[in-house]
Write a protein that holds these residues in place. Structure first.
Motif, short mmCIF file in Angstrom:
data_model
loop_
_atom_site.label_atom_id
_atom_site.label_comp_id
_atom_site.label_asym_id
_atom_site.label_seq_id
_atom_site.Cartn_x
_atom_site.Cartn_y
_atom_site.Cartn_z
N GLN A 255 0.81 -1.26 -0.07
CA GLN A 255 -0.06 0.11 0.07
C GLN A 255 0.80 1.25 0.01
O GLN A 255 0.50 2.35 -0.49
CB GLN A 255 -1.02 -0.06 1.25
CG GLN A 255 -0.25 0.06 2.46
CD GLN A 255 -1.06 -0.10 3.85
OE1 GLN A 255 -1.18 -1.34 4.07
NE2 GLN A 255 -1.72 1.02 4.26
N ASN B 8 6.70 8.68 -3.70
CA ASN B 8 6.81 9.39 -4.95
C ASN B 8 8.27 9.62 -5.26
O ASN B 8 9.10 10.51 -4.22
CB ASN B 8 6.30 10.49 -4.79
CG ASN B 8 4.53 10.77 -4.59
OD1 ASN B 8 3.97 9.74 -5.38
ND2 ASN B 8 4.09 11.34 -4.05
N SER C 86 3.34 2.00 -1.99
CA SER C 86 3.73 2.19 -3.30
C SER C 86 3.09 3.50 -3.90
O SER C 86 3.64 4.37 -4.51
CB SER C 86 3.89 1.01 -4.27
OG SER C 86 2.29 0.48 -4.31
N ALA C 87 1.85 3.43 -3.67
CA ALA C 87 0.96 4.66 -4.18
C ALA C 87 1.32 5.84 -3.46
O ALA C 87 0.93 7.10 -4.02
CB ALA C 87 -0.27 4.39 -4.03
N HIS C 88 2.10 5.92 -2.31
CA HIS C 88 2.55 7.26 -1.74
C HIS C 88 3.95 7.38 -1.65
O HIS C 88 4.53 8.34 -1.04
CB HIS C 88 2.02 6.96 -0.25
CG HIS C 88 0.63 6.72 -0.18
ND1 HIS C 88 -0.54 7.60 -0.33
CD2 HIS C 88 -0.24 5.65 0.21
CE1 HIS C 88 -1.58 7.31 -0.09
NE2 HIS C 88 -1.50 5.88 0.03
#
Length: 200
Positions: free
Chosen positions: A129, A135, A131-133
């Protein structure tokens, strides 16, 4: 008489224009501290944030556009996997960052072979989870590279963790697998990573 009056009027106009120019220059110089005081009074502190980030440069911070959440700390662990006869490692194995804080870590790669090789890295994250945060603004994983026999290269990874990261996530593991690209030519040796701002 008419000429003298016209001359006097022109001098007065010129004097007024000079005063206006001086006032405009003074206002321009006063604008930055004035803006800073207004931001501090309203609790925005945009300029103060930038100053804090610049002052923290030795630990890898750079200027960022978002707000830093100083109430939270995230431990980022750096893991590497080298599938082949080469060395691949981060400069540090872990660091502690705040969400919204722009940070940097260096990686070193050495081609131990007696031949030129083309290689590329693929990142993965744990927990998934995160990975989406996570950057990445600059990363060697965006491209493929060519390294000469025995050549050593160092590359930065510049990243920022989104403050929207779930509160229960306190540790993120960033793992890279560096593999040889068979039958393909990579980028010219020494080429700087392109594609900053891309996300994987």
């Amino acid at each position: 008489m008419r000429f003298a009056a016209l001359h006097r009027d022109n001098r007065q106009l010129l004097l007024k224009l000079v005063v206006i120019v001086v006032l405009m220059l003074g206002f321009g110089y006063a604008l930055v501290p004035l803006y800073k005081h207004i931001c501090e009074a309203l609790g925005i502190n945009v300029l103060s944030l930038s100053e804090r980030q610049t002052a923290a440069a030795p630990k890898g911070m750079a200027d960022g556009n978002g707000q830093v959440d100083y109430s939270r700390q995230i431990t980022v662990e750096f893991d590497t996997n080298a599938r082949g006869p080469w060395d691949f490692k981060p400069a540090v194995r872990h660091m502690t960052v705040h969400p919204g804080e722009l940070s940097q870590v260096m990686y070193e790669f050495r081609n131990k072979q007696d031949r030129t090789m083309a290689a590329q890295a693929i990142p993965s994250y744990a927990p998934m989870q995160a990975s989406a945060h996570f950057n990445k603004l600059e990363c060697f994983c965006f491209n493929e590279y060519t390294l000469q026999p025995g050549e050593t290269k160092q590359w930065p990874v510049v990243f920022v963790i989104d403050p929207k990261l779930p509160k229960d996530v306190k540790t993120i593991t960033l793992s890279y697998t560096f593999f040889e690209v068979a039958g393909k030519g990579g980028f010219k040796v020494g080429a700087a990573p392109k594609g900053a701002g891309a996300a994987l």
